[in-house]
Design an enzyme around this catalytic site. Structure first.
Site, mmCIF file in Angstrom:
data_model
loop_
_atom_site.group_PDB
_atom_site.id
_atom_site.type_symbol
_atom_site.label_atom_id
_atom_site.label_comp_id
_atom_site.label_asym_id
_atom_site.label_seq_id
_atom_site.Cartn_x
_atom_site.Cartn_y
_atom_site.Cartn_z
ATOM 1 N N GLY A 43 0.787 -1.235 0.000
ATOM 2 C CA GLY A 43 0.000 0.000 0.000
ATOM 3 C C GLY A 43 0.816 1.280 0.000
ATOM 4 N N ASP A 99 0.778 3.267 4.439
ATOM 5 C CA ASP A 99 -0.221 4.027 3.692
ATOM 6 C C ASP A 99 -1.303 4.600 4.587
ATOM 7 O OD1 ASP A 99 -1.242 1.525 4.292
ATOM 8 O OD2 ASP A 99 -1.924 1.046 2.269
ATOM 9 N N ASP A 102 -5.578 2.413 10.342
ATOM 10 C CA ASP A 102 -7.011 2.124 10.500
ATOM 11 C C ASP A 102 -7.239 1.569 11.911
ATOM 12 O OD1 ASP A 102 -9.681 1.599 10.036
ATOM 13 O OD2 ASP A 102 -9.344 -0.146 8.776
ATOM 14 N N LYS A 130 -7.242 7.338 9.832
ATOM 15 C CA LYS A 130 -8.702 7.400 9.991
ATOM 16 C C LYS A 130 -9.041 7.871 11.386
ATOM 17 C CE LYS A 130 -9.972 3.871 6.640
ATOM 18 N NZ LYS A 130 -10.662 2.604 6.366
ATOM 19 N N PHE A 151 -13.906 3.746 3.449
ATOM 20 C CA PHE A 151 -12.937 2.927 2.730
ATOM 21 C C PHE A 151 -12.434 3.668 1.499
ATOM 22 C CE2 PHE A 151 -10.987 -0.488 0.427
ATOM 23 C CZ PHE A 151 -10.369 -1.189 1.455
ATOM 24 N N VAL A 152 -11.128 3.911 1.471
ATOM 25 C CA VAL A 152 -10.545 4.696 0.386
ATOM 26 C C VAL A 152 -9.598 3.842 -0.461
ATOM 27 C CG1 VAL A 152 -10.732 6.888 1.613
ATOM 28 C CG2 VAL A 152 -8.674 5.505 1.927
ATOM 29 N N ASP A 158 -5.578 -0.311 -2.053
ATOM 30 C CA ASP A 158 -6.362 -1.206 -2.893
ATOM 31 C C ASP A 158 -7.671 -1.635 -2.242
ATOM 32 O OD1 ASP A 158 -5.041 -2.930 -0.885
ATOM 33 O OD2 ASP A 158 -5.950 -4.568 -2.030
ATOM 34 N N ARG A 164 -4.839 0.402 -7.056
ATOM 35 C CA ARG A 164 -3.572 0.926 -6.517
ATOM 36 C C ARG A 164 -2.955 1.962 -7.452
ATOM 37 N NH1 ARG A 164 -2.015 -2.198 -2.106
ATOM 38 N NH2 ARG A 164 -2.351 -4.433 -2.216
HETATM 39 P P1 IMP Z 1 -4.964 -1.608 10.289
HETATM 40 O O1 IMP Z 1 -4.110 -2.786 10.646
HETATM 41 O O2 IMP Z 1 -6.437 -1.890 10.508
HETATM 42 O O3 IMP Z 1 -4.522 -0.298 10.891
HETATM 43 O O4 IMP Z 1 -4.921 -1.456 8.729
HETATM 44 C C1 IMP Z 1 -3.812 -1.097 8.051
HETATM 45 C C2 IMP Z 1 -3.822 -1.678 6.657
HETATM 46 O O5 IMP Z 1 -5.144 -2.009 6.207
HETATM 47 C C3 IMP Z 1 -3.328 -0.630 5.705
HETATM 48 O O6 IMP Z 1 -1.928 -0.700 5.559
HETATM 49 C C4 IMP Z 1 -4.072 -0.944 4.444
HETATM 50 O O7 IMP Z 1 -3.376 -1.895 3.680
HETATM 51 C C5 IMP Z 1 -5.386 -1.554 4.903
HETATM 52 N N1 IMP Z 1 -6.466 -0.542 4.947
HETATM 53 C C6 IMP Z 1 -7.046 0.011 6.036
HETATM 54 N N2 IMP Z 1 -7.994 0.903 5.693
HETATM 55 C C7 IMP Z 1 -8.011 0.919 4.339
HETATM 56 C C8 IMP Z 1 -8.780 1.668 3.366
HETATM 57 O O8 IMP Z 1 -9.645 2.515 3.661
HETATM 58 N N3 IMP Z 1 -8.484 1.398 2.070
HETATM 59 C C9 IMP Z 1 -7.546 0.493 1.668
HETATM 60 N N4 IMP Z 1 -6.809 -0.211 2.540
HETATM 61 C C10 IMP Z 1 -7.043 -0.003 3.863
HETATM 62 MG MG MG Z 2 -1.046 -1.651 3.618
#
Ligand code: IMP
Ligand code: MG
Length: 178
Positions: A43, A99, A102, A130, A151-152, A158, A164
């Site tokens: 990402g 990237d 979340d 976020k 969701f972006v 992706d 991407r």
């Molecule tokens: P986390 O572990 O939930 O913080 O998520 C991190 C990973 O989830 C990021 O590096 C992204 O690859 C993916 N991700 C989280 N939110 C999004 C989104 O809105 N769009 C696309 N990928 C996301």
């Molecule tokens: Mg990622």
């Protein structure tokens, strides 16, 4: 692909302007230090490429590859390391680039993995963060943009490995998330 987006959040010039600002900040903070960048693929690919070319410091670049979504739009909480080698960053000043922040699972796991290599310091830089309650608390040191909990896709991000290559970032239409 543009038709699959509900709206564009950040176009190419807006992203590049913000990268100029973050790069200037990072370049100032890390001058005279041994910067080791750890990029979280896939990402962060576009972000890392565009950001690092704006940082005129000697630096070392390592990449780690993880998956926590398994192709879906919900974080599973389980973070799988695809490439298990821990970058050799002993005594170095590490900057982790990802990237998007979340749930926090990914960056918390990566931070813990990097700590085992005994770096001198660790900081975290994300392009997007976020605004939401996180499952794991992660406080990034540099944030490109704060966004709502939507969701972006685009600019490296992706949905099921698509989008991407969009040069901008936008919100995916909800009905496509399935
Ligand atoms: P986390 O572990 O939930 O913080 O998520 C991190 C990973 O989830 C990021 O590096 C992204 O690859 C993916 N991700 C989280 N939110 C999004 C989104 O809105 N769009 C696309 N990928 C996301
Ligand atoms: Mg990622």
């Amino acid at each position: 692909m543009r038709g699959d987006l509900e709206r564009v959040l950040f176009d190419e010039p807006a992203i590049h302007r913000r990268l100029d600002e973050i790069a200037a900040q990072i370049s100032g903070d890390y001058r005279d230090r041994e910067l080791s960048v750890i990029a979280v693929l896939h990402g962060s690919l576009m972000f890392v490429a565009d950001l690092l070319r704006r940082i005129p410091l000697p630096l070392k670049l390592d990449c780690v590859s993880v998956a926590s979504y398994h192709g879906d739009s919900q974080s599973s909480g389980e973070v799988v390391f695809k490439e298990v080698t821990v970058p050799d960053v002993a005594d170095r000043d590490v900057l982790i680039l990802d990237d998007i922040l979340d749930s926090g699972h990914t960056l918390a796991a990566i931070r813990a993995m990097v700590e085992t290599a005994k770096p001198r310091s660790i900081q975290v830089c994300v392009l997007l963060s976020k605004k939401k309650q996180r499952a794991r608390e992660v406080y990034p040191d540099y944030v490109g943009f704060e966004i709502q909990d939507e969701f972006v896709v685009g600019y490296g991000l992706d949905f099921k490995e698509r989008y991407r290559n969009l040069p901008y970032i936008g919100v995916l239409r909800k009905e496509l998330l399935g």
